[in-house]
Design a protein around this motif. Structure first.
Motif, short mmCIF file in Angstrom:
data_model
loop_
_atom_site.label_atom_id
_atom_site.label_comp_id
_atom_site.label_asym_id
_atom_site.label_seq_id
_atom_site.Cartn_x
_atom_site.Cartn_y
_atom_site.Cartn_z
N SER A 1 -34.97 -35.39 -82.57
CA SER A 1 -36.26 -35.67 -81.90
C SER A 1 -37.25 -36.32 -82.87
O SER A 1 -38.04 -37.19 -82.48
CB SER A 1 -36.85 -34.40 -81.29
OG SER A 1 -37.03 -33.40 -82.27
N LEU A 2 -37.22 -35.96 -84.16
CA LEU A 2 -38.07 -36.63 -85.15
C LEU A 2 -37.63 -38.08 -85.32
O LEU A 2 -38.47 -38.99 -85.38
CB LEU A 2 -38.01 -35.89 -86.49
CG LEU A 2 -38.84 -36.50 -87.64
CD1 LEU A 2 -40.31 -36.62 -87.26
CD2 LEU A 2 -38.68 -35.66 -88.91
N ALA A 3 -36.33 -38.30 -85.37
CA ALA A 3 -35.81 -39.68 -85.48
C ALA A 3 -36.27 -40.52 -84.29
O ALA A 3 -36.64 -41.69 -84.45
CB ALA A 3 -34.29 -39.66 -85.56
N ARG A 4 -36.27 -39.90 -83.10
CA ARG A 4 -36.69 -40.64 -81.90
C ARG A 4 -38.17 -41.03 -82.01
O ARG A 4 -38.56 -42.13 -81.63
CB ARG A 4 -36.44 -39.79 -80.66
CG ARG A 4 -36.53 -40.57 -79.35
CD ARG A 4 -36.16 -39.72 -78.15
NE ARG A 4 -34.76 -39.30 -78.18
CZ ARG A 4 -34.36 -38.04 -78.22
NH1 ARG A 4 -35.24 -37.05 -78.24
NH2 ARG A 4 -33.08 -37.73 -78.23
N ARG A 5 -39.00 -40.11 -82.52
CA ARG A 5 -40.42 -40.43 -82.71
C ARG A 5 -40.61 -41.55 -83.73
O ARG A 5 -41.57 -42.31 -83.67
CB ARG A 5 -41.19 -39.19 -83.18
CG ARG A 5 -41.45 -38.17 -82.07
CD ARG A 5 -42.23 -37.01 -82.60
NE ARG A 5 -43.46 -37.43 -83.27
CZ ARG A 5 -44.06 -36.75 -84.23
NH1 ARG A 5 -43.53 -35.61 -84.67
NH2 ARG A 5 -45.17 -37.19 -84.76
N MET A 6 -39.69 -41.64 -84.67
CA MET A 6 -39.75 -42.70 -85.69
C MET A 6 -39.19 -44.02 -85.18
O MET A 6 -39.34 -45.05 -85.84
CB MET A 6 -38.99 -42.25 -86.94
CG MET A 6 -39.59 -41.04 -87.63
SD MET A 6 -38.49 -40.32 -88.90
CE MET A 6 -38.49 -41.60 -90.13
N GLY A 7 -38.52 -44.00 -84.03
CA GLY A 7 -37.90 -45.21 -83.52
C GLY A 7 -36.57 -45.49 -84.17
O GLY A 7 -36.11 -46.63 -84.21
N ILE A 8 -35.92 -44.44 -84.71
CA ILE A 8 -34.61 -44.59 -85.34
C ILE A 8 -33.56 -43.97 -84.42
O ILE A 8 -33.65 -42.79 -84.07
CB ILE A 8 -34.59 -43.89 -86.72
CG1 ILE A 8 -35.55 -44.60 -87.68
CG2 ILE A 8 -33.18 -43.86 -87.30
CD1 ILE A 8 -35.73 -43.88 -89.00
N LEU A 9 -32.59 -44.76 -83.99
CA LEU A 9 -31.59 -44.27 -83.05
C LEU A 9 -30.29 -43.86 -83.72
O LEU A 9 -29.46 -43.20 -83.12
CB LEU A 9 -31.30 -45.35 -82.00
CG LEU A 9 -32.48 -45.74 -81.10
CD1 LEU A 9 -32.06 -46.81 -80.12
CD2 LEU A 9 -33.02 -44.52 -80.36
N ALA A 10 -30.08 -44.30 -84.94
CA ALA A 10 -28.85 -43.96 -85.67
C ALA A 10 -29.18 -43.92 -87.16
O ALA A 10 -30.27 -44.30 -87.57
CB ALA A 10 -27.77 -44.99 -85.37
N GLY A 11 -28.22 -43.48 -87.94
CA GLY A 11 -28.43 -43.42 -89.38
C GLY A 11 -28.76 -44.80 -89.95
O GLY A 11 -28.33 -45.82 -89.44
#
Length: 456
Positions: A66-76
């Motif tokens: 969910s933090l990655a999603r807030r950052m706009g990162i969908l994958a590593g």
């Protein structure tokens, strides 16, 4: 301030809370990142209080889905990492936003039309340099300066909410879009609130460029005489001084609407109009009649009247040169590419959209009617002129530019002249991708300059 590139891994749901990041101890110890105490994770405009948990024998970072999603990162991905002890800020980046004119969600393979390949190249270059890039349109700007709706690439193009970026490259190709209140308000807010750098933030008008550079004694030698055409008296004065003059729309591009006026004798004049199919020719028995024929257009189009130049040509086809200059990782202007453009057989402008052809400077000069003595150092003189002019734009025009397309010409005496400066240079006709290249130099340079601006 230590800097490094770190592999960011996104964990499965439920494994990590949003306020915890796991980081290899190889980063924590030398940087003295406190464990178990709150630090601020920064990514573009996003700020998230987190606690850092050390992981032995691990060379990376783990964050929640969910933090990655807030950052706009969908994958590593690989990102630059900094720890700033003042304020206890753990910063990832640089986050780069590219503002483009339009998108088409109904075309998922090619959502940005002809520039989709350029956008994918930027994604690939970002991966190489440890940056993250997204693409957004004026429609993606909402009421908040904190985030926008942008496109990211993760095995395919997807549109998601992303934080406002550290650096924004303005690739809008429409003045109408650029001048939208929402766009201008967004630029002001992200600069003020997040320290965002916006480059190529505005279009350049031809008179603005020539008036600004005309104030620099070192650059006057490159400038043909130019004025905004206001009345018949000015047209008469220029036509009496020069056998050929050009009328160029102040806000034109791609050679559209250019008129070449040639004085045959005291009474007779010929006007050549550039259009898509070729050149339309009109004959006038006096200058007053010619002015009358264009005065209607002057109500809706502002023209710059410019001294005609006797350009070098190849078999009667005029030759000019397009230089792409970009700021490098030190923030200094550098030459990325320069190509010769030879006009099509039925045109007097050299744009590729008008049937022009590309070649190297050396090839064009060798084939042209320029003597070998005058042409031996032509490439070096063109490059020097382009870099001088770019520096002049920086010095005399109060706006931030990171790349410029500079159109130059050489006359039959070997003198270099400025034709035009374009603040939204195309990537398509300048730096063709070589078979052994996956990323063009112009794209690499854009990422390098963004890293410089964001201090990553």
């Amino acid at each position: 301030m230590l800097k490094s590139k770190v592999a960011v891994q996104v964990t499965s749901p439920g494994i990590l809370p949003d306020d915890v990041v796991m980081l290899g101890d190889a980063y924590l110890k030398p940087w003295k990142i406190p464990q178990g105490q709150p630090v601020t994770l920064k990514f573009g405009a996003m700020r998230q209080p987190v606690k850092v948990v050390a992981v032995e024998k691990f060379d990376g970072m783990r964050i929640s889905q969910s933090l990655a999603r807030r950052m706009g990162i969908l994958a590593g991905c690989q990102l630059r990492l900094q720890y700033r002890s003042v304020g206890a800020v753990l910063a990832l980046g640089p986050l780069i936003g590219v503002l483009i004119s339009r998108d088409d969600p109904s075309m998922p393979e090619k959502p940005f039309g002809s520039i989709t390949m350029f956008c994918k190249e930027l994604v690939d270059a970002s991966a190489v340099y440890g940056a993250h890039v997204y693409f957004f349109t004026p429609e993606g700007i909402g009421s908040s300066h904190q985030h926008v709706e942008g496109w990211v690439y993760a095995g395919g193009w997807r549109k998601i909410a992303v934080p406002a970026a550290d650096v924004i490259s303005n690739r809008l190709t429409s003045r109408k879009l650029e001048n939208k209140p929402s766009v201008q308000h967004f630029f002001r807010e992200v600069k003020l609130r997040h320290g965002t750098s916006v480059f190529n933030e505005k279009f350049l008008d031809k008179p603005e460029v020539f008036e600004a550079l005309g104030r620099d004694r070192a650059l006057v030698k490159y400038l043909p005489e130019s004025h905004v055409l206001r009345n018949y008296t000015m047209l008469k004065s220029m036509c009496s001084k020069y056998s050929t003059v050009f009328l160029k729309p102040v806000r034109g591009s791609l050679g559209k609407g250019i008129i070449r006026i040639t004085r045959l004798d005291q009474e007779n004049f010929v006007a050549h109009h550039a259009n898509v199919g070729g050149t339309r020719k009109q004959h006038f028995t006096n200058l007053a009649k010619l002015f009358s024929s264009i005065s209607g257009k002057m109500k809706s189009v502002r023209y710059q009247i410019q001294q005609g130049l006797h350009l070098i040509d190849i078999g009667g086809r005029p030759v000019d040169f397009r230089a792409l200059v970009q700021k490098n990782e030190q923030g200094k202007w550098s030459m990325t590419s320069i190509v010769a453009r030879t006009a099509g057989s039925h045109h007097f402008v050299s744009n590729l959209a008008r049937g022009g052809t590309l070649s190297t400077v050396k090839e064009a000069v060798a084939k042209s009617n320029l003597s070998s003595a005058q042409g031996h150092d032509a490439s070096a003189r063109l490059q020097r002129a382009a870099l001088d002019i770019a520096q002049g734009i920086d010095t005399h025009i109060p706006a931030h530019f990171g790349e410029l397309g500079i159109d130059l010409a050489i006359d039959t005496n070997g003198r270099v002249w400025l034709l035009e400066v374009n603040s939204k240079p195309s990537k398509n006709d300048n730096t063709p991708l070589q078979p052994d290249q996956k990323i063009r130099p112009s794209v690499r340079n854009l990422i390098r300059y963004a890293r410089h601006l964001a201090e990553f």
